[in-house]
Each structure stands twice: as C-alpha cells, then as structure tokens.
Design an enzyme around this catalytic site. Sequence first.
Site, PDB file in Angstrom:
ATOM      1  N   CYS A   1       0.801  -1.231   0.000  1.00 27.55           N
ATOM      2  CA  CYS A   1       0.000   0.000   0.000  1.00 27.55           C
ATOM      3  C   CYS A   1       0.830   1.275   0.000  1.00 27.55           C
ATOM      4  CB  CYS A   1      -1.005  -0.007   1.148  1.00 27.55           C
ATOM      5  SG  CYS A   1      -0.298   0.188   2.794  1.00 27.55           S
TER       6      CYS A   1
ATOM      7  N   HIS B   1      -2.974   1.695   6.759  1.00 24.35           N
ATOM      8  CA  HIS B   1      -3.193   1.676   5.318  1.00 24.35           C
ATOM      9  C   HIS B   1      -2.866   3.058   4.784  1.00 24.35           C
ATOM     10  CE1 HIS B   1      -4.494   0.688   1.393  1.00 24.35           C
ATOM     11  NE2 HIS B   1      -5.590   1.408   1.427  1.00 24.35           N
TER      12      HIS B   1
ATOM     13  N   ASP C   1     -17.146  -0.316  13.224  1.00 24.43           N
ATOM     14  CA  ASP C   1     -17.093  -0.865  14.583  1.00 24.43           C
ATOM     15  C   ASP C   1     -16.436  -2.244  14.534  1.00 24.43           C
ATOM     16  OD1 ASP C   1     -18.428   1.370  15.489  1.00 24.43           O
ATOM     17  OD2 ASP C   1     -20.407   0.408  15.403  1.00 24.43           O
TER      18      ASP C   1
ATOM     19  N   LEU D   1       1.900  -1.243  26.833  1.00 21.25           N
ATOM     20  CA  LEU D   1       3.334  -1.231  26.566  1.00 21.25           C
ATOM     21  C   LEU D   1       4.004  -0.342  27.600  1.00 21.25           C
ATOM     22  CD1 LEU D   1       3.205  -0.785  22.700  1.00 21.25           C
ATOM     23  CD2 LEU D   1       4.213  -2.740  23.871  1.00 21.25           C
TER      24      LEU D   1
ATOM     25  N   GLU E   1       7.146   0.668  27.443  1.00 21.47           N
ATOM     26  CA  GLU E   1       8.033   1.571  26.722  1.00 21.47           C
ATOM     27  C   GLU E   1       7.998   1.207  25.246  1.00 21.47           C
ATOM     28  OE1 GLU E   1      12.143  -0.927  27.526  1.00 21.47           O
ATOM     29  OE2 GLU E   1      11.611   0.727  28.848  1.00 21.47           O
TER      30      GLU E   1
ATOM     31  N   ASP F   1      -6.969   6.139  -3.782  1.00 24.29           N
ATOM     32  CA  ASP F   1      -6.259   4.965  -3.280  1.00 24.29           C
ATOM     33  C   ASP F   1      -5.929   4.030  -4.442  1.00 24.29           C
ATOM     34  OD1 ASP F   1      -5.206   2.850  -1.932  1.00 24.29           O
ATOM     35  OD2 ASP F   1      -6.870   2.596  -0.545  1.00 24.29           O
TER      36      ASP F   1
ATOM     37  N   ASN G   1     -14.305   4.402  10.047  1.00 22.42           N
ATOM     38  CA  ASN G   1     -15.400   4.490  11.016  1.00 22.42           C
ATOM     39  C   ASN G   1     -16.031   3.163  11.430  1.00 22.42           C
ATOM     40  OD1 ASN G   1     -16.054   7.449  11.563  1.00 22.42           O
ATOM     41  ND2 ASN G   1     -15.940   7.426   9.324  1.00 22.42           N
TER      42      ASN G   1
END
Length: 720
Positions: A316, A374, A439, A514, A516, A397, A437
């Site tokens: 991509c 992406h 879900d 995380l 670090e 795209d 957007n």
Amino acid sequence: MATTRKIFFGGRNFGVWAWALRHRWRYQSNGMPTKAWPRQSKPKERVQLVSSMRQLDLEIEENLQRHRTDAFAHSQTLVVRRGAVFRVSLPRTLRLFDALTVKITLGRLYVRIPVNPSPSRHLSRWVAFRDPEGGPGKLSVFIWSPVSASVGRYALRISAFARQELTFRASGKFILLCNPWCRADSVFLPHEDQREEYVQNDSSLLFMGTATNIVSRPWSMDQFEPDVLEACLDLLDVSPEHQRNEKLDYLHRKDPVYISRVVSAMINCQDDRGVLQGNWSGDFSGGVNASSWTGSGEILTSWARSGFHPVKYGQCWVFAAVMCTVMRALGIPCRVVTNFNSAHDTNGNLVIEEFYSEMGVKLKSTKDSIWNFHVWVECWMTRRDLGGDMDGWQVLDPTPQERSRGVFCCGPAPVRAIKERRVHLPYDVSFVYAEVNADVYTAVVSGGRVVSRSVDTQRVGPVICTKEIGFPRIHDVTADYKNVKSQYCSLSSSRSDSSTASRSSDKMSAALTLDETPVSGGVLRLTLKVVNRQRAAKTLKVHLNAQTKEYNHSPGETFWEKHGILRLGPLEAKSLKLRIFPTEYEDLVGDDLVNLAAVLEDAATREHVLAVQEFHVTAPELVVELEDEDKVALKREHGARVVFVNPFSHPVSGVLSVSGAGLLPARLVFRMLPLRPGGSGEQRFTFVPARVGQKMLQVSLMLSNKTTVRGFKMVSVEHL
C-alpha cells in the site's frame, strides 16, 4: 475580422467547433457563427523552405523559471504550466511577412491561431502575440495557454506568410502541466508553503507501525529526476481510456478528477498495463520486496523501460507514494496519508468481526479485516461535478482492494464528504468512510461456540496523519475525517502506554499496556493489569500468546506463549510484568508487527475476558553525518558518513544503499562486513548537489537477518 479555427481544444467550445467544421461555418473570436465559409485553395508553399523545417528557440531557461519548472531543466525539454504565458523566438532576419500563425497540436487535436501584434490573454483560449520589445537578433512570440488546457505532450509550429505564400516554418515541442499557482486553475492552492510541500518537494515521510507506536519511513518522490516526467506521461498514454478513444482522453485531461482516476487505476496492474504488481504473500521471488523500495523514480523508469510491464512488487505505501510522485509531476498537489487501524469492510455493514481462541490465538474467520495501517493519497482540486462545498482534499487509493465502476481504483472521494457521511456521493465515499469508522466486534471461541463478545467503536481510524508542511514530522488530520479527537502519541514520546487494549465485564477486567516503545534488540516490556470487580475471591486461568503479524493480515504462527494461574482476592487488582527477550523474537519479527493477546478464564464461572495489544518493534536507526553541514553548496563535492551500531544478540552483515534526489545521480551501494553484537561500523561517501533547496539524503541497510535499518538527513543546498 473573424478568426477561423478547424478544431479547438483546451476551452469549452469543442463540440461547437467540431459542428462548425462539418458544416463549414465561420466563427467570430467569441465563438459565435457569422456566415458560410467558402472553401479556399491551399496557398502555394515554397517547397525548398518547407522541406528544411527549422527548430524554434523555446527559451527553455527563461520559461522554466517563469513556470516554476526549472527542476526539469536536465531533460532539455520545455515544461510549462497552463494558464500562463511562455515565450518562443524566431530569427530577427525574418522580416518579409504579412502574417504569422501558430499551430498547437495534441495528438490529432489542434488549434491554429494568428499571432496578434499587441499583447492579449484569455482564460479559455490559446492566444499568441508578438513581443513588442523583442530581443537582439530575435523575433519573439508569447503564447498564452488556456487555464483549462489538457495535460500532455504538445507540438508547436509557427508559420510565416507573405502574399499568401509560406515563407518560413519552425517547430518545437513542449509539455503542459496543471498550474496550482494560477487562481483560475482547478488545482489552485492558496499558500506558497503548501505549493512547495505538495507540488515541489521531492522527498517525504511515510508513516507506518501502529497508532501507539508510529514510525516514519523516508521516501524519495523523485518527480524531477531524469525520465520520471516522461514515464508519468507514458502512464496516461498507456491507459485503457487513451487506447479506447485517444481524442476523448485528450479532451478529458483538462479535468484533475478524470486524471486522478486514470492514475489511480494505472498505478496497479489489475486491469491494465499498470506500474506495480501487488504482493502480500511474503514470497518476493522474481521481484523486489516491497519494503526494499526507497523512492518512486526507480519504479517508474523501470516500468517505462521494460515496455510497460509491471514492476514487482508493491504494497500500500509503495502504491500511494508512486501515485503521489505522478500527481506532483503533473502539477496536481498531492500528499501521502496514513490511516491507522484501517477497516476493510467487504460487505458494507460498517462492522468488522475478529475471533480468538481460548488460548489467545487470533483466528482468520472472515473476509473482513483491519490493517494496522493503510496508506493512500489526497489530491487538492475543485469539484465542479459535486458543487463548491466539496472542493479541497480528495482521497485516492491506488492499492487494488475493491473495484470502482468496474476498475480497481478508488476516488477521488472528498474528505469533507467522508466526515459528513455523505456516502451517496461519487467516488467511493462509502468505502473510505468504512475504512475510518467501522465498529469492531471481537469474540472468544471455545469448543466451536462464542464464550465472550465485545464491541469497540473507537478502534478503527484513531489516527490519520500525513507529513507536516516544511518539517519531517507528523501532521494529524484525523479531525478532517471524523468528529472525534485523535488519540495518537507523538513520535518524540518515549512511552506509548497512553493507549491500552482492554476488555471488561461487570465481574472482572483486563488491560495490556506497553511499558516503553519496543526497539529491536531490546527486551519487550508489557504489563497485564487484571481487576476483580466482585467481593468474592477468584481463580483465573491466564493464557498469553504472541504472533507475528503483517500489517494487512491476520497473525501467523505463535512465537511466544505463557500459561498460568492467577488468584485474586475480593476487589483486588494485580499487575503482571511481561518480558519477551530478543532471542525469542528478533529472528522472526523483522518488519512485521506483534499481536499479543491475553485470555482470562474464571475457573468457577467459565467467563472469559480478552485483552489485545498490537505493536511494532522499531528497527534501530542509521545515523547520517555531514561534513560542513552548514556549507552545502550547489555543484560542489561534499563528504558524509553513515554509522551503524549492531543492537542484536548475534553478528550481522548487510548491504547499504545511499540515495538522494538532487544530491546523487544514482544509488550508491556498499557491502557491510559482519559486525559483532554491540559493534559499530561506518561508511564514508561523497555527493555533489545538482539542485538547490531542502533535499533528503536517504540510507537503507538490508541486514542478513532480513531486518531493514533506515535513516535520513535533510540537506539544505544553497548557491555558491
């Protein structure tokens, strides 16, 4: 006196002129018919003069500066922008003539116009007039191109007539581009710093990784490098639209909406003789690993020189960066944009489903997917086809995901339409809307049935970003797409624990963070926090699982796992420190990501809770140092060195590549000798700047363990 033309292009009256040609009508300069046009015999030409066609003096240096195309000077081709004037010259000895005419040709379309004695201009027509001052020994003619002229390669011919006989003829060629400096052009950008960044800048940064650990990758746009502009024009000529109907294609090339759709389709090779072949299999035999590319120029010129066979391979960010190069070369403002946690919603229901086993292994069960990142592009243009409120940045795209009107391309989709959920508008607004957007429904499966389910409405598209104008850093554009506040962490931040992956119920909760930023060669440090929300003690089965993951795929095989028992008292919270050591991951991860999942099962109630964290292990950086950094001058030799310290637990060797648009004429390649763990090596080289301005010196080291180490240095080149 009325002006006659056989055919007119670049303005708004093509259909009228074609009709006039068939019916032999004569037209005034305002495009209105007057009376019948009798056939006239062609004037006799002086054969001896016609047979020795002369070359026009295209005043290349002056015109390139006037049109801000001087970076194309290396090709010795006249490159100009529409909606502006350029000058050509004839010998001053040409004195005995009654009239001068100019014929401008694009393919089989042409316009013939008289050279007026006094200056004039017109937004929608080609105009020619004599330079009233002229120069010593020259007779100059100014040519004004219409603001709606088509992009392409043109031929130019000036003829002189005396007593209706041809006495002189000279010709030349030029390339016409869009003009973001012209207010009437449909790609006009209002601010100079925007034009410098989105049209003139020949380097950029691409952003990858994850929303909690964003990494930058340098990229050379190369739009001014030798043969690149020619390859961009070849792309238009090789397109199916041009092959089907050359004339119609040329006429439509005045519209950036049309151009952008053609380019979006031609960057991939799914439907045509496009530039790049995609490959997400992990097997790059017979081509180049997509992660190895550092710029667009090599890709575009290789495609053109091969007779338009697709270059192998792209993913991509490569598709998007090459398209950005093409659009900038054609004069259309363009920037590369990254959407993190990008949804690929195959059925259009704005829902992505993910499944995990009770051991924490992520399963591939649906065609829907979430890419960790992406990359697409945005181009700036007016949208007269949609109304003025949709002007501005448009998503395009070129990565082949879904067909748009039967072709693998996407856009231009107005960013504003995406934010306002105007999904009925063309082109592909609904598809891009889902990418930012959707879900996410996540389920844990045990024994063939779902034992836990959760929904996350914030995971998709939390960060959408591009490069900052004038600076090598992130510019957050999330608010342009969504009515939410971005959640991204600054690149300069040393911690990424501001974003956690957690799941909870009314009985218990779990969260992975995380500690670090993960760096290659270092210990990966994470924390699993578990909370008992009930007033009764709990015994939990804990399953931890880590898998390598390509940015656009479900994870591969497990490379690390832990299982155990955790006991919690009433309302107690505990934090488990997790450590994954370099010897457990560094030979597997490379440029891939890590998907870490924790599944907790209440031994008494069999209730399950899932926590997930996906992250990128940052590769070490190459350090680039310049000698006399403050005195880098045009066309002078300068020294530099690249320094690398081996952070891995085993010796490494590799191949170092050095490139820089406007700094090096070709890529430099060096073989690096093996370095012991913790060992340091350096490579010296020299470069001679060919263009002034901010340039990027880019270095890339492909190591024997398949990890790619990168670095860059911005170089400010000045005149002596």
